[in-house]
Design an enzyme around this catalytic site. Structure first.
Site, short mmCIF file in Angstrom:
data_model
loop_
_atom_site.label_atom_id
_atom_site.label_comp_id
_atom_site.label_asym_id
_atom_site.label_seq_id
_atom_site.Cartn_x
_atom_site.Cartn_y
_atom_site.Cartn_z
N LYS A 52 36.46 22.86 31.84
CA LYS A 52 35.63 24.03 32.15
C LYS A 52 35.12 24.66 30.84
CE LYS A 52 37.77 24.67 36.61
NZ LYS A 52 38.70 25.34 37.51
N GLN A 96 42.89 29.95 37.12
CA GLN A 96 43.17 28.58 37.56
C GLN A 96 44.34 28.58 38.54
OE1 GLN A 96 41.22 25.99 36.83
NE2 GLN A 96 42.48 24.57 38.00
N ASP A 119 34.42 31.60 41.08
CA ASP A 119 35.06 30.57 41.90
C ASP A 119 34.67 30.72 43.38
OD1 ASP A 119 36.62 28.50 40.90
OD2 ASP A 119 38.31 29.83 40.43
N1 GUN Z 1 42.60 24.57 41.27
C1 GUN Z 1 42.07 23.45 41.86
N2 GUN Z 1 40.75 23.60 42.03
C2 GUN Z 1 40.42 24.82 41.56
C3 GUN Z 1 39.20 25.53 41.44
O1 GUN Z 1 38.11 25.09 41.84
N3 GUN Z 1 39.28 26.76 40.88
C4 GUN Z 1 40.46 27.30 40.46
N4 GUN Z 1 40.44 28.52 39.95
N5 GUN Z 1 41.61 26.66 40.55
C5 GUN Z 1 41.58 25.42 41.09
#
Ligand code: GUN
Length: 279
Positions: A52, A96, A119
């Protein structure tokens, strides 16, 4: 032979478009910054977080990284989110998941300002999607819509079966397909006659987390098959929810794992970051 839907290539197209938008914003004096919070050192999460941040660098936006110890309390995490909510120079906040067991994920997601919820997990974002109002959309389902559209696959009027009902993929996916005028069915672990249900699909989206579960007897000839799964097979090799070798000969288009849906999630996160700056 089925069309191979290349998520790596399509995500690169999107990131290059976003790079241009980020440069346009910068020329108007608007800087975009994403804050990424990770609690603990789950190795898979560390890989996602690193990618990211790399994505932010690629399109030319800022990222702030908070790598907190696994012992961080919920109060400490909520205090950090509060501070980032107030900061004018932070446009997007991403926590996350999963979080350590002593922290309540729902409480944390609700603490993020919906205007910075890149998100798309906040109940306000999910509710807005549900009633067709503007708001951030969960990145993986939004990425799947882009994969279909940019591959020239028509959605309107199609029978779409989504396998899996998670808050992050299955449920928002169903709402997005509905928004695109598909006829939508959500199937799950308690669905009876599963093969009969999935066998009706013009577009089958598998998000169950079971390695190679979907074999050709689940798939109608000529269907489009989208594989959201990221699993390890018996040889520890990365694989999806779809048995690719078995299904590819009978479908009209299919996403590979890796290189299908996966790269799209980050592209759509970056898209949400640009949107959060008012594009
Ligand atoms: N954990 C697995 N996929 C995601 C996601 O798309 N966003 C976040 N914040 N955590 C995750």
């Amino acid at each position: 032979m089925a069309l191979l839907i290349d998520g790596k290539e399509i995500s690169k197209q999107i990131k290059d478009e976003l790079k241009q938008k980020a440069a346009d914003l910068k020329s108007k004096g608007v800087e975009v910054t994403l804050a990424v919070i990770q609690v603990g050192d789950d190795p898979a999460s560390s890989v996602y977080v690193r990618n990211k941040k790399k994505g932010c660098e690629y399109i030319g936006i800022g990222s702030l990284s908070y790598e907190l110890s696994g012992e961080t309390t919920q109060e400490e995490l909520l205090a950090l989110i509060g501070e980032l909510n107030r900061r004018k120079d932070v446009n997007g906040i991403l926590v996350q998941l999963p979080l350590p067991g002593h922290i309540d994920e729902d409480t944390v997601i609700r603490a993020i300002d919906p205007a910075k919820d890149v998100d798309g997990f906040h109940p306000q974002s999910v509710g807005a999607l549900c009633i067709g109002q503007p708001g951030f959309v969960s990145c993986t389902p939004a990425g799947i819509i882009q994969l279909l559209k940019r591959s020239g696959i028509e959605i309107e009027g199609k029978e779409c079966v989504i396998l899996g009902r998670s808050n992050i993929v299955g449920k928002p996916m169903s709402l997005l397909m509905l928004r695109e005028n598909a006829t939508v069915t959500i199937a799950h672990s308690r669905t009876k006659n599963l093969r009969e249900v999935t066998g009706r699909a013009d577009i089958l989206i598998a998000a169950v987390g079971k390695p190679k579960m979907i074999t050709r007897d689940y798939v109608k000839e000529g269907a489009v098959v989208i594989d959201v799964g990221i699993n390890r097979d018996e040889n520890n090799k990365l694989c999806g929810d779809v048995d690719f070798e078995d299904v590819e000969p009978v479908c009209s288009a299919i996403t590979p794992v890796p290189g299908g849906v996966g790269p799209m999630t980050i592209a759509m996160l970056l898209n949400n970051c640009i949107e959060s700056a008012g594009f």
